[in-house]
Design a protein around this motif. Structure first.
Motif, PDB file in Angstrom:
ATOM      1  N   TYR A  17       0.923  -1.480  -0.050  1.00  0.00           N
ATOM      2  CA  TYR A  17      -0.274  -0.300  -0.478  1.00  0.00           C
ATOM      3  C   TYR A  17       0.641   1.194   0.384  1.00  0.00           C
ATOM      4  O   TYR A  17       0.995   2.337  -0.814  1.00  0.00           O
ATOM      5  CB  TYR A  17      -0.755   0.048   1.120  1.00  0.00           C
ATOM      6  N   GLU A  18       1.758   1.089   1.082  1.00  0.00           N
ATOM      7  CA  GLU A  18       3.228   2.435   1.042  1.00  0.00           C
ATOM      8  C   GLU A  18       3.331   2.486  -0.716  1.00  0.00           C
ATOM      9  O   GLU A  18       3.473   3.741  -0.978  1.00  0.00           O
ATOM     10  CB  GLU A  18       3.973   1.875   1.404  1.00  0.00           C
ATOM     11  N   LEU A  19       3.233   1.702  -1.338  1.00  0.00           N
ATOM     12  CA  LEU A  19       4.748   1.459  -2.461  1.00  0.00           C
ATOM     13  C   LEU A  19       3.311   2.520  -3.514  1.00  0.00           C
ATOM     14  O   LEU A  19       3.248   3.417  -4.568  1.00  0.00           O
ATOM     15  CB  LEU A  19       5.217   0.534  -3.273  1.00  0.00           C
ATOM     16  N   LEU A  32       0.066   4.243   7.362  1.00  0.00           N
ATOM     17  CA  LEU A  32      -0.631   4.222   5.519  1.00  0.00           C
ATOM     18  C   LEU A  32      -1.518   5.643   5.692  1.00  0.00           C
ATOM     19  O   LEU A  32      -1.791   6.400   5.174  1.00  0.00           O
ATOM     20  CB  LEU A  32      -1.644   3.388   5.317  1.00  0.00           C
ATOM     21  N   GLY A  33      -2.532   6.132   7.349  1.00  0.00           N
ATOM     22  CA  GLY A  33      -2.972   7.256   7.795  1.00  0.00           C
ATOM     23  C   GLY A  33      -2.557   8.633   7.199  1.00  0.00           C
ATOM     24  O   GLY A  33      -2.644   9.293   6.251  1.00  0.00           O
ATOM     25  N   THR A  34      -1.123   8.772   7.049  1.00  0.00           N
ATOM     26  CA  THR A  34      -0.202   9.091   6.796  1.00  0.00           C
ATOM     27  C   THR A  34       0.276   9.754   6.052  1.00  0.00           C
ATOM     28  O   THR A  34       0.392  10.519   4.958  1.00  0.00           O
ATOM     29  CB  THR A  34       1.604   9.394   8.155  1.00  0.00           C
ATOM     30  N   LYS A  35       0.182   8.207   4.968  1.00  0.00           N
ATOM     31  CA  LYS A  35       1.033   8.056   3.725  1.00  0.00           C
ATOM     32  C   LYS A  35      -0.145   8.624   2.966  1.00  0.00           C
ATOM     33  O   LYS A  35      -0.062   9.333   1.993  1.00  0.00           O
ATOM     34  CB  LYS A  35       1.125   6.919   3.436  1.00  0.00           C
ATOM     35  N   ALA A  82       1.219  15.145   8.938  1.00  0.00           N
ATOM     36  CA  ALA A  82       1.139  15.276   8.294  1.00  0.00           C
ATOM     37  C   ALA A  82      -0.264  15.960   7.794  1.00  0.00           C
ATOM     38  O   ALA A  82      -0.666  17.057   7.195  1.00  0.00           O
ATOM     39  CB  ALA A  82       0.466  14.041   7.547  1.00  0.00           C
ATOM     40  N   ILE A  83      -1.195  16.380   8.592  1.00  0.00           N
ATOM     41  CA  ILE A  83      -2.736  17.361   8.355  1.00  0.00           C
ATOM     42  C   ILE A  83      -2.006  18.166   8.709  1.00  0.00           C
ATOM     43  O   ILE A  83      -2.765  19.439   7.689  1.00  0.00           O
ATOM     44  CB  ILE A  83      -4.052  16.834   9.034  1.00  0.00           C
TER      45      ILE A  83
END
Length: 649
Positions: free
Chosen positions: A73-75, A107-110, A141-142
């Protein structure tokens, strides 16, 4: 080397469309992809395709993988950002949520960063709002996403919420919060919020972190608080080239060019071992341009060439502007001609250069050449060319250019309307100028009313001046210049009671006229003069010369224009005040301290007055000296009793 002389949290809208759920069979696999699909783990294949840039095939295989892992998911998220694909991003987000990864903070950050990169701040906020567990990375991140979107107030609301629920801040938190001030539109509210963050930075012991302190410096610089910025800079135990460049930029962009040049001198030949970068040089060159310091500009040009920084487009564009502001339009054109590559900023610089010299037709010619070469004009391009038309009185040409903006998908902003009002007003077409204001889609701001007031000053239009000032006094209650302009208009109309009334209002509000200040460069030193500066040690000698010149000029028909002196004094005292204007003092200093045949170059912080303009014409004739005076509007070249502006400025 350099010698200078100083005399509530934001919620996503309820109507926000949900992330579209992509059906599992939404992609059709081609034969080559089918051949590599089997019952084995497909995560490595998806990851490999992402790394190779094959996002479409990666998404096809994703529909067949029941258990994608975090790295996959990151990629995929990264690939969506690189490919700038919102549809792919929504597909990945949907699969991620279906597989139970929506609550993963990493993943939320990404995801937040991805939506930020795709300029979808509403989706970034939705991801944040749906996160039950928020790590500091999610918060940061937000904050970053909102800061980049220019949502300064929302950043501070979130920052306050973090403090209330005791989320520990780190260096990135403070940096993004301060960056919100720098990127967002200026306001007193943001300035005060920035000061609050400054206090927290000090309390939490981050005053030694160079990146935070540099961003803090940038924040104060943006709001024009030079004293605070300087205090932050001086208190930094460690400074890098970014810190030095930020402080130089603060001085250069806030009316302190002397300090900018001195700080650069300290950086280059002082105790630091830092090498200036292209950002540094752009700001130093801008400081030279502000002072019309031609010799220093040439030295900086050599410095730039030795370090091959001239290949950096912003540096060359800054040099072009600097030479033009020093009166050397030929050198400005030469820098442009020698550029291997040119962007729209380079063309804008050249258009602006011709504009400030009053060569409006040439500026329009350059603008048309830029378009013929496939360079798409920007909003700034139209500001430059409309300004050039204004200085040259090209009303019809300017009107056609303004009408052509929408053809280039550029919709006029306040600056463009202000330029048109200035163009029409200078040409004494006040009915058309008023109509231009009436058709504005938004309420006119200070730039528009200021342009109208300036034109009323030229043509002594009392009625429209009073209308413009009634707006300006509400929009800019502390801008003394508007009151002074109105008083000057009343003076020329011999409305003395109104002059006294305006001056009384200024006193009651604690406003003072901005003093005239001029600069002249002589043998690589910069000398500064203030109007009626009795503390200057050279003042007696300069006054004596000006009195002598005044006598000679009177024999040739010169009549001092004492009507612009806003004091109830006798004529002799009014003449003495006129002779004390800073531009006259600078010209006199140049006559004494420069060689015969050498051009006298003076920079003034205000619009050159009619009397100084007349005196400069006289001196250029009987002293046989070329004089260049740059004021806030344009450049005046005086030669043999004639000014390049044709008395139209």
């Amino acid at each position: 080397m350099w010698v200078l002389q100083f005399p509530q949290i934001i919620q996503p809208p309820k109507f926000l469309p949900p992330i579209k759920q992509k059906p599992r069979n939404s992609f059709i696999l081609n034969s080559s992809t089918t051949s590599i699909i089997n019952k084995e783990d497909k995560n490595p294949v998806i990851q490999s395709l992402c790394k190779e840039g094959n996002l479409k095939e990666a998404l096809q295989i994703l529909t067949l993988e029941p258990n994608p892992n975090q790295q996959t998911y990151e990629l995929l998220i990264h690939s969506c950002s690189v490919r700038n694909s919102i549809s792919a991003a929504q597909c990945v987000h949907s699969h991620l949520a279906d597989n139970g990864f929506a609550q993963d903070p990493f993943l939320g950050t990404k995801l937040i960063n991805m939506y930020s990169d795709l300029d979808c701040i509403e989706y970034a906020l939705q991801v944040f709002d749906e996160m039950p567990r928020r790590s500091i990375y999610v918060w940061n991140a937000i904050l970053r996403a909102l800061a980049l979107a220019g949502c300064g107030v929302q950043v501070f609301d979130l920052f306050r919420k973090m403090n209330l629920i005791r989320v520990p801040c780190d260096r990135f938190t403070y940096t993004y919060a301060l960056k919100a001030c720098v990127i967002s539109e200026s306001s007193t509210l943001l300035m005060n919020k920035g000061k609050e963050i400054h206090g927290r930075v000090l309390r939490d012991g981050y005053e030694t972190h160079v990146h935070i302190m540099t961003t803090l410096l940038d924040m104060y610089a943006k709001f024009g608080n030079v004293a605070y910025a300087s205090r932050v800079f001086n208190a930094m135990p460690d400074k890098n080239v970014v810190s030095w460049s930020a402080m130089i930029a603060c001085y250069a962009k806030n009316g302190h060019p002397f300090e900018a040049l001195c700080l650069f001198d300290e950086m280059v030949v002082g105790v630091t071992d830092l090498s200036p970068n292209s950002v540094t040089m752009v700001n130093v060159v801008q400081a030279c341009a502000a002072l019309s310091a031609l010799d220093l500009c040439r030295m900086l040009h050599c410095y730039i060439l030795r370090r091959n920084l001239n290949a950096v487009l912003p540096v060359s564009s800054a040099l072009m502007t600097a030479y033009a502001r020093c009166g050397k339009l030929d050198l400005s054109q030469k820098v442009f001609d020698l550029m291997d590559k040119r962007d729209v900023v380079s063309w804008n610089s050249l258009i602006s250069s011709y504009g400030i010299h009053g060569l409006g037709s040439k500026a329009v010619e350059v603008f048309e050449e830029m378009i013929s070469r496939g360079i798409k004009p920007t909003a700034i391009s139209f500001v430059c060319v409309l300004g050039a038309c204004s200085h040259a009185g090209l009303v019809d040409v300017g009107g056609k250019l303004f009408d052509s903006m929408e053809e280039n998908w550029i919709f006029p902003s306040e600056e463009h309307y202000a330029s048109m009002v200035d163009l029409l007003g200078r040409a004494n077409q006040f009915v058309e100028a008023a109509n231009m204001i009436d058709i504005m889609p938004d309420d006119p701001g200070p730039k528009v009313w200021g342009s109208l007031l300036g034109s009323c000053r030229i043509h002594c239009n009392v009625e429209l001046a009073e209308i413009a000032c009634s707006k300006l006094f509400d929009l800019e209650p502390t801008n003394a210049g508007n009151y002074v302009l109105l008083a000057n208009i009343y003076t020329e109309a011999r409305m003395w009671k109104e002059v006294k009334r305006v001056k009384k209002v200024m006193r009651s509000r604690g406003l003072q006229k901005v003093p005239g200040q001029s600069w002249i460069e002589v043998r690589r030193k910069i000398y500064s003069f203030m109007s009626v500066d009795e503390l200057n040690p050279r003042i007696e000698l300069l006054h004596a010369l000006l009195v002598e010149l005044s006598g000679e000029m009177k024999q040739l028909g010169y009549v001092p224009q004492t009507k612009y002196v806003l004091y109830d004094l006798d004529e002799d005292e009014k003449e003495r005040i006129l002779l004390g204007h800073s531009e006259k003092l600078a010209v006199a200093f140049g006559l004494i301290n420069t060689s015969k045949g050498q051009t006298i170059r003076v920079t003034n912080n205000l619009r050159v007055c009619e009397d100084c303009h007349t005196v400069a014409k006289f001196i250029s004739k009987f002293a046989g000296r070329d004089i260049m005076v740059r004021d806030v509007n344009r450049i005046h070249h005086f030669h043999d009793g004639v000014c390049s502006c044709g008395d139209y400025w």
